[in-house]
Design a protein around this motif. Structure first.
Motif, PDB file in Angstrom:
ATOM      1  N   ALA A 158       0.881  -1.149   0.019  1.00  0.00           N
ATOM      2  CA  ALA A 158       0.072   0.025   0.144  1.00  0.00           C
ATOM      3  C   ALA A 158       0.884   1.156   0.111  1.00  0.00           C
ATOM      4  O   ALA A 158       2.052   1.247   0.457  1.00  0.00           O
ATOM      5  CB  ALA A 158      -0.825  -0.012   1.290  1.00  0.00           C
ATOM      6  N   VAL A 159       0.374   2.213  -0.580  1.00  0.00           N
ATOM      7  CA  VAL A 159       1.092   3.756  -0.603  1.00  0.00           C
ATOM      8  C   VAL A 159       0.858   4.385   0.692  1.00  0.00           C
ATOM      9  O   VAL A 159      -0.260   4.518   1.181  1.00  0.00           O
ATOM     10  CB  VAL A 159       0.538   4.394  -1.710  1.00  0.00           C
ATOM     11  CG1 VAL A 159       1.219   5.875  -1.628  1.00  0.00           C
ATOM     12  CG2 VAL A 159       0.850   3.732  -3.132  1.00  0.00           C
TER      13      VAL A 159
ATOM     14  N   GLU B 257       6.496  -0.991  -8.895  1.00  0.00           N
ATOM     15  CA  GLU B 257       5.142  -0.890  -8.137  1.00  0.00           C
ATOM     16  C   GLU B 257       4.124  -0.451  -8.546  1.00  0.00           C
ATOM     17  O   GLU B 257       3.993   0.704  -8.905  1.00  0.00           O
ATOM     18  CB  GLU B 257       5.842  -0.204  -6.604  1.00  0.00           C
ATOM     19  CG  GLU B 257       6.849  -0.719  -5.680  1.00  0.00           C
ATOM     20  CD  GLU B 257       7.263   0.295  -4.569  1.00  0.00           C
ATOM     21  OE1 GLU B 257       6.491   0.928  -4.097  1.00  0.00           O
ATOM     22  OE2 GLU B 257       8.336   0.270  -4.395  1.00  0.00           O
ATOM     23  N   GLU B 258       3.190  -1.226  -8.781  1.00  0.00           N
ATOM     24  CA  GLU B 258       1.845  -0.861  -9.763  1.00  0.00           C
ATOM     25  C   GLU B 258       1.052   0.004  -8.864  1.00  0.00           C
ATOM     26  O   GLU B 258       0.685   1.050  -9.378  1.00  0.00           O
ATOM     27  CB  GLU B 258       1.241  -2.025  -9.917  1.00  0.00           C
ATOM     28  CG  GLU B 258       1.608  -2.887 -11.155  1.00  0.00           C
ATOM     29  CD  GLU B 258       0.954  -4.182 -11.295  1.00  0.00           C
ATOM     30  OE1 GLU B 258      -0.044  -4.351 -10.985  1.00  0.00           O
ATOM     31  OE2 GLU B 258       1.552  -4.978 -12.320  1.00  0.00           O
ATOM     32  N   GLU B 259       1.119  -0.108  -7.491  1.00  0.00           N
ATOM     33  CA  GLU B 259       0.146   0.710  -6.623  1.00  0.00           C
ATOM     34  C   GLU B 259       0.811   2.173  -6.586  1.00  0.00           C
ATOM     35  O   GLU B 259      -0.104   2.928  -6.727  1.00  0.00           O
ATOM     36  CB  GLU B 259      -0.042   0.145  -5.355  1.00  0.00           C
ATOM     37  CG  GLU B 259      -0.831  -1.038  -5.128  1.00  0.00           C
ATOM     38  CD  GLU B 259      -1.096  -1.554  -3.831  1.00  0.00           C
ATOM     39  OE1 GLU B 259      -0.058  -1.234  -3.107  1.00  0.00           O
ATOM     40  OE2 GLU B 259      -1.806  -2.355  -3.413  1.00  0.00           O
ATOM     41  N   LEU B 260       2.002   2.191  -6.518  1.00  0.00           N
ATOM     42  CA  LEU B 260       2.630   3.519  -6.604  1.00  0.00           C
ATOM     43  C   LEU B 260       2.290   4.145  -8.100  1.00  0.00           C
ATOM     44  O   LEU B 260       1.981   5.447  -8.059  1.00  0.00           O
ATOM     45  CB  LEU B 260       4.073   3.400  -6.392  1.00  0.00           C
ATOM     46  CG  LEU B 260       4.996   4.627  -6.287  1.00  0.00           C
ATOM     47  CD1 LEU B 260       4.427   4.944  -4.672  1.00  0.00           C
ATOM     48  CD2 LEU B 260       6.209   4.274  -6.005  1.00  0.00           C
TER      49      LEU B 260
ATOM     50  N   ALA C 132      -0.178   3.510  -9.977  1.00  0.00           N
ATOM     51  CA  ALA C 132      -1.772   4.055  -9.780  1.00  0.00           C
ATOM     52  C   ALA C 132      -2.036   5.216  -9.173  1.00  0.00           C
ATOM     53  O   ALA C 132      -2.901   6.035  -9.534  1.00  0.00           O
ATOM     54  CB  ALA C 132      -2.337   2.889  -9.373  1.00  0.00           C
ATOM     55  N   GLU C 133      -1.413   5.234  -7.973  1.00  0.00           N
ATOM     56  CA  GLU C 133      -1.312   6.406  -7.196  1.00  0.00           C
ATOM     57  C   GLU C 133      -0.859   7.782  -8.049  1.00  0.00           C
ATOM     58  O   GLU C 133      -1.559   8.764  -7.926  1.00  0.00           O
ATOM     59  CB  GLU C 133      -0.639   6.314  -5.767  1.00  0.00           C
ATOM     60  CG  GLU C 133      -0.928   7.265  -4.886  1.00  0.00           C
ATOM     61  CD  GLU C 133      -2.493   7.392  -4.201  1.00  0.00           C
ATOM     62  OE1 GLU C 133      -3.104   6.368  -4.317  1.00  0.00           O
ATOM     63  OE2 GLU C 133      -2.616   8.663  -3.831  1.00  0.00           O
TER      64      GLU C 133
ATOM     65  N   ARG D 222      -3.418   8.746 -10.316  1.00  0.00           N
ATOM     66  CA  ARG D 222      -4.626   9.279  -9.600  1.00  0.00           C
ATOM     67  C   ARG D 222      -4.338  10.836  -9.052  1.00  0.00           C
ATOM     68  O   ARG D 222      -5.246  11.792  -9.499  1.00  0.00           O
ATOM     69  CB  ARG D 222      -5.061   8.581  -8.229  1.00  0.00           C
ATOM     70  CG  ARG D 222      -6.326   9.079  -7.767  1.00  0.00           C
ATOM     71  CD  ARG D 222      -6.699   8.354  -6.313  1.00  0.00           C
ATOM     72  NE  ARG D 222      -5.584   8.604  -5.323  1.00  0.00           N
ATOM     73  CZ  ARG D 222      -5.527   9.858  -4.642  1.00  0.00           C
ATOM     74  NH1 ARG D 222      -6.527  10.646  -4.961  1.00  0.00           N
ATOM     75  NH2 ARG D 222      -4.740   9.675  -3.830  1.00  0.00           N
TER      76      ARG D 222
END
Lengths: 178, 201
Positions: B2-3, B34-37, B39-40, B43
């Motif tokens: 998680a970010v 890091e895909e979540e990073l 994506a963040e 966003r």
């Protein structure tokens, strides 16, 4: 030639002429900055006019060849000063509706989203809003913002960071509400 | 993964152009894995884009802008005009004040001199020596002859102070001076009396 440039051959402009150039060159963006900061709690036109008048009164003290930073800082300070006045109650929120009139080509949905974002921005604390608009609209560095707002750089970073987070939360609440 | 808040601050600094190039390289390496990073970051970019539209929507239209600029410049010209008028007024008021002070001082001085003249009583007495004799006197005559054969006429004011003591070679000159003084005093109109005293006068 840019108005901020000077050449030895060019006729030396008087302070009054340079002041007029500054008004013509910067007032559009300054009015947007003032609108962003005072929101619907004061007249942004009054903020900009008062800021320019304050500068004009002591015009001989300043260097008007590159007045961008000076006028921006004065407008921001004047806007924050107006917000600190206790008599400042919310004005009727006609600027939001005016935004729609000013942008007739925009889609209704887009205008509605813009309105919601503007309302969310209006609800931010004054310093958060001022730091955000200077960072994102005026593209100022954290150091320049800190100087303009008479704050430290870490403080400015915090204001911007928290401002964005609060905006995100407000807008998520709006989307969930719909 | 998680970010967290630190990563969020990092991404925001990156988007604001406040991240040093050395740190940018580290971030790019993380973004690649890091895909979540990523994506963040997307966003945040989208939100920033939306806010950019909002900031731009705050700009005034041309009419409102022209009106504002005209108001500012008109007010500036008005301020100039007010400054000019108040500057002129200040000059005029200063000059008037100077004139009034001058007149006032002159008037006070005139009163004082006139009073002095009016209050003066000049008398002439036959004196045996220079500065001799009490009271306001204008003395002269053979008795006032000095060792060098000169005649002295003392002129005193009403309070007895000697204000002048001219010397003359002959009695006639002294007499002439007393007469002239008497005439001058009579012309001023403020002299109470001129009393040549002594047999010689």
């Amino acid at each position: 030639m840019s108005t901020d440039e000077t050449s030895p051959q060019a006729k030396v402009a008087t302070t009054e002429e340079l002041f007029e150039q500054a008004v013509r060159q910067h007032s559009r963006r300054l009015l947007a900055v003032a609108r962003a900061i005072v929101g619907n709690r004061a007249s942004p036109e009054d903020v900009v006019q008062q800021a320019f008048m304050n500068l004009y009164q002591h015009r001989h003290r300043y260097d008007w060849r590159q007045p961008g930073g000076l006028v921006r800082r004065t407008v921001v300070n004047e806007a924050l000063r107006m917000l600190r006045q206790p008599r400042m109650a919310s004005l009727i929120d006609d600027t939001l509706e005016a935004a729609q009139v000013h942008s007739p080509g925009r889609q209704v949905m887009e205008s509605e989203t813009i309105l919601q974002v503007r309302r969310a921005i209006d609800r931010l604390p004054d310093n958060f809003r001022a730091a955000l608009v200077l960072c994102e609209y005026e593209k100022m560095s954290y150091a320049q913002i800190a100087e303009s707002l008479d704050a430290s750089i870490p403080q400015v970073k915090t204001w911007i960071h928290r401002g964005r987070r609060q905006l995100g939360e407000m807008l998520r609440a709006y989307v969930n509400q719909d | 993964m998680a970010v967290n808040d630190n990563d969020l601050a990092l991404l925001q600094a990156y988007l604001d152009g406040e991240m040093p190039i050395s740190e940018c390289e580290g971030l790019w390496r993380r973004l690649a894995v890091e895909e979540e990073l990523t994506a963040e970051l997307d966003r945040l970019r989208a939100e920033a884009g939306m806010r950019q539209v909002v900031w731009t929507s705050l700009e005034p239209n041309d009419d409102a802008l022209t009106q504002l600029q005209d108001n500012i410049l008109r007010e500036a010209r008005r301020q100039d005009a007010r400054a000019r008028v108040s500057g002129s007024l200040r000059t005029i008021m200063t000059a008037a004040a100077c004139i009034m002070i001058g007149i006032g001082l002159g008037w006070m001085g005139h009163d004082r001199w006139a009073g002095l003249w009016r209050g003066a009583t000049v008398t002439a007495t036959h004196q045996a020596s220079l500065g001799g004799g009490p009271g306001p006197t204008l003395g002269g005559g053979p008795g006032a002859m000095l060792g060098g054969g000169k005649f002295v006429v003392t002129v005193s004011d009403s309070s007895g102070r000697v204000v002048a003591a001219p010397q003359f070679n002959t009695f006639d000159e002294a007499r002439q001076f007393i007469d002239d003084l008497a005439k001058a005093q009579a012309n001023r109109g403020g002299i109470h009396e001129v009393v040549p005293a002594g047999d010689q006068f």
